[in-house]
Design an enzyme around this catalytic site. Structure first.
Site, mmCIF file in Angstrom:
data_model
loop_
_atom_site.group_PDB
_atom_site.id
_atom_site.type_symbol
_atom_site.label_atom_id
_atom_site.label_comp_id
_atom_site.label_asym_id
_atom_site.label_seq_id
_atom_site.Cartn_x
_atom_site.Cartn_y
_atom_site.Cartn_z
ATOM 1 C CE1 TYR A 151 31.909 -37.777 14.007
ATOM 2 C CE2 TYR A 151 33.567 -38.759 15.444
ATOM 3 C CZ TYR A 151 32.285 -38.294 15.235
ATOM 4 O OH TYR A 151 31.362 -38.338 16.255
ATOM 5 C CB CYS A 152 32.297 -35.963 8.652
ATOM 6 S SG CYS A 152 31.263 -35.526 7.223
ATOM 7 N N PRO A 153 35.244 -33.664 8.343
ATOM 8 C CG PRO A 153 37.454 -33.391 7.632
ATOM 9 C CD PRO A 153 36.459 -34.445 8.042
ATOM 10 C CE LYS A 164 32.551 -31.767 12.796
ATOM 11 N NZ LYS A 164 33.095 -32.416 11.583
#
Length: 279
Positions: A151-153, A164
């Site tokens: 999420y939110c790359p 991550k």
């Protein structure tokens, strides 16, 4: 890159201002008001420190970017978050949704840059340098690069062993720069990823979108404590990060707070930004 190379200060060693708050679901909007207040004061030359560190772990919350508000079925996506017990907040910095809870550390590194201020990627490198100094004694180093299924790359996702751990965002007001970091310390990171996956599934429902949203794989992210057990709590992380900061920057530390009067204008701006969550 070290901060002392790019900040505006006439003193060596300089003083790092530190503010720590645990944000409840009721007060969470204030955290961004704190950062905006500091940035504007720094840019106006009215802040007492050249650098500030603001730590803000939270109760369960999902920070949404402005791009998230443009998904076709935004209300349906927000309902997914609310049913899971998370408060949605539209934030002023960063692109897409991230999860906050008591076992995720959020912190903002804010500084007043010299006239030749660092570009976006040089500024991010300041955080990478600090976090790599933190984990170096444990034989680890973060890799920076986009994890597309997180999420939110972003280009400055920080990973350990292919997973991550943290994401970075940035906000600028003149020569004042705020670097926002969320970093998963412990807890159920798979659940966090599944929550954001379901937010997008319900919010998009297979319809075409003008913007690209991540196809979140909950297995693409992990906690720092899974690799380094010494970081089992946010308190351990904060204490070790401050010690590392002093070691590499040679700075002094002073804790501070901001008055309600100083925050008022920026709290009002956050409230306006979040009005659509109550439609």
């Amino acid at each position: 890159m070290l901060l002392k190379e790019v900040i505006t200060t006439d003193h060596a060693p300089y003083t790092l201002g530190v503010i720590e708050r645990f944000e409840t679901q009721a007060s969470i909007q204030e955290t961004f008001a704190i950062d905006d207040t500091i940035l504007h004061q720094m840019n106006a030359g009215k802040f007492p420190f050249p650098v500030a560190l603001h730590f803000w772990p939270t109760e369960p919350v999902v920070f949404l970017g402005m791009q998230d508000t443009r998904i076709p079925h935004f209300k349906a996506g927000v309902d997914v978050l609310k049913r899971a017990g998370y408060t949605p907040v539209i934030r002023p910095a960063g692109g897409l949704a991230v999860v906050g809870d008591p076992e995720v550390i959020n912190f903002t590194l804010l500084f007043h840059a010299t006239a030749k201020k660092p570009d976006i990627f040089q500024a991010y490198q300041v955080v990478v340098t600090l976090l790599n100094a933190l984990v170096k004694p444990y034989g680890e180093a973060f890799s920076a690069g986009e994890v597309k299924t997180s999420y939110c790359p972003g280009k400055y996702d920080l990973s350990l062993h292919g997973k991550k751990i943290a994401g970075l965002a940035q906000r600028r007001v003149g020569n004042a720069i705020g670097l926002y970091v969320y970093l998963s310390i412990a807890g159920d990171q798979y659940h966090r990823g599944a929550l954001i996956r379901d937010f997008y599934r319900q919010g998009i429902q297979g319809e075409p979108t003008k913007l690209n949203y991540p196809n979140v794989d909950p297995d693409s992210m992990a906690n720092l404590s899974a690799t380094i057990p010494n970081f089992a709590t946010t308190r351990q992380f904060i204490d070790q990060l401050l010690a590392t900061y002093q070691a590499i920057e040679g700075s002094k530390i002073e804790h501070f707070s901001l008055s309600d009067a100083a925050l008022a204008r920026h709290i009002e701006a956050m409230a306006r930004r979040n009005e659509r969550l109550h439609d």
